[in-house]
Enzyme design. Structure first.
Site, mmCIF file in Angstrom:
data_model
loop_
_atom_site.group_PDB
_atom_site.id
_atom_site.type_symbol
_atom_site.label_atom_id
_atom_site.label_comp_id
_atom_site.label_asym_id
_atom_site.label_seq_id
_atom_site.Cartn_x
_atom_site.Cartn_y
_atom_site.Cartn_z
ATOM 1 N N PRO A 2 7.868 -2.795 34.849
ATOM 2 C CA PRO A 2 8.961 -3.678 34.272
ATOM 3 C C PRO A 2 10.031 -2.577 33.595
ATOM 4 C CG PRO A 2 7.191 -4.533 33.317
ATOM 5 C CD PRO A 2 6.667 -3.336 34.011
ATOM 6 N N GLU A 3 11.221 -2.777 33.913
ATOM 7 C CA GLU A 3 12.321 -2.038 33.260
ATOM 8 C C GLU A 3 12.878 -3.076 32.115
ATOM 9 O OE1 GLU A 3 14.731 0.161 35.840
ATOM 10 O OE2 GLU A 3 13.277 -0.036 37.610
ATOM 11 N N LYS A 56 11.044 -0.326 26.196
ATOM 12 C CA LYS A 56 10.263 -1.161 27.282
ATOM 13 C C LYS A 56 9.200 -1.807 26.919
ATOM 14 C CE LYS A 56 11.850 1.687 31.251
ATOM 15 N NZ LYS A 56 11.294 2.872 32.179
ATOM 16 N N ARG A 259 10.216 10.982 42.680
ATOM 17 C CA ARG A 259 10.128 9.704 42.508
ATOM 18 C C ARG A 259 11.349 9.320 43.862
ATOM 19 N NH1 ARG A 259 10.198 7.423 37.377
ATOM 20 N NH2 ARG A 259 9.668 5.383 38.413
#
Length: 269
Positions: A2-3, A56, A259
């Site tokens: 999750p961001e 976060k 990434r």
DNA sequence: ACGCAGACCTGTACGC
DNA sequence: TGCGTACAGGTCTGCG
């Protein structure tokens, strides 16, 4: 996983449902969380305060009358979930940690076990590592100043939580696309006008994602196991080979700082 | 100040 | 169907 928008979704839901409830006990079910074991006895009977987000992390205050005893800080990393289970309901997933409440319980489930739970006792530890995108101090000028002379590519620069906190791979890709900026461009080279644009698009996209309860890419679910709907609105993330919704060029994927970066060579520069 | 590799873990998707 | 490989939204440490 999750961001910021996913964490915000969870926090709003948990705050609405859990704030004021009494903690009856705490079960540590994963040896990686053994550092919480000593708390199990002493926290029984404390009350959950207003649940909030720091970067976060999900912050769960535990209170004793007027006094705050401390804060549980949960970082969900890639696969962590906080699941609310009503009295008598079966547990939907194996949990690493279980908070037993006056009725029902809150589970911390986390397949890959990258997530962390820390017990914080000082307000200094609660501060997010960097500037929150919705902090009034997070202005285009502040971003330009932070990035002054930075040679790092925008993509990596925006992912660094000690500068702006809360953005992850999905939202950085989407924000850069909306701002027509290439992920490869050096962060220190932006004009103030481009920081204004990026700042506006960042807040717009994060707000829109929060409104849609976040993005369910593979395994994000909220505390009742429901999925977010922002995934349908993604313009470039995960869409290599598809046409850019804005200019029709083909969306590219390239590895950047280990990434995936997705962007449109037609309209991002 | 940066990029990069590797680490932490497990599940899923895909090619053969 | 089964096996091997690549990849995954995050972050840390250590090296160059």
């Amino acid at each position: 996983m999750p961001e910021l928008p996913e964490v915000e979704t969870i926090v709003r839901q948990l705050d609405r449902l859990l704030s004021g409830r009494i903690l009856r006990g705490l079960q540590v079910r994963d040896p990686k969380l053994a550092h919480l074991e000593p708390l199990a006895g002493s926290l029984a009977g404390t009350r959950l305060g207003r649940i909030r987000r720091s970067g976060k992390r999900v912050i769960l205050p535990l209170e004793d009358g007027e006094a705050v005893r401390g804060w549980l800080a949960v970082h969900l990393r890639m696969t962590g979930r906080l699941l609310l289970v009503e009295e008598g309901e079966p547990e939907p997933a194996p949990a690493r940690l279980c908070l037993e409440l006056d009725r029902g319980r809150l589970l911390f489930a986390d397949t890959r076990r990258f997530g962390t739970v820390d017990w914080l006792t000082g307000p200094a530890e609660l501060a997010p590592p960097g500037l929150d995108p919705f902090d009034p101090a997070c202005t285009p000028a502040a971003l330009a100043e932070l990035a002054r002379a930075a040679r790092a590519p925008l993509k990596s620069w925006l992912l660094d939580q000690t500068r702006i906190c809360g953005l992850g791979n999905i939202y950085v890709c989407e924000i850069l696309h909306a701002s027509r900026l290439s992920p490869w461009r050096a962060a220190g080279n932006l004009e103030l006008a481009q920081w204004r644009l990026l700042h506006r698009e960042m807040r717009r996209i994060l707000r829109l994602a929060i409104k849609n309860c976040g993005t369910t890419f593979s395994d994000f679910q909220d505390s009742r196991g429901l999925e977010g709907s922002f995934g349908r609105m993604l313009q470039v993330y995960g869409r290599a080979g598809a046409a850019c919704p804005r200019c029709g060029a083909i969306v590219q994927r390239e590895t950047q700082a280990q990434r995936g970066s997705w962007w449109c060579p037609g309209c991002q520069e």
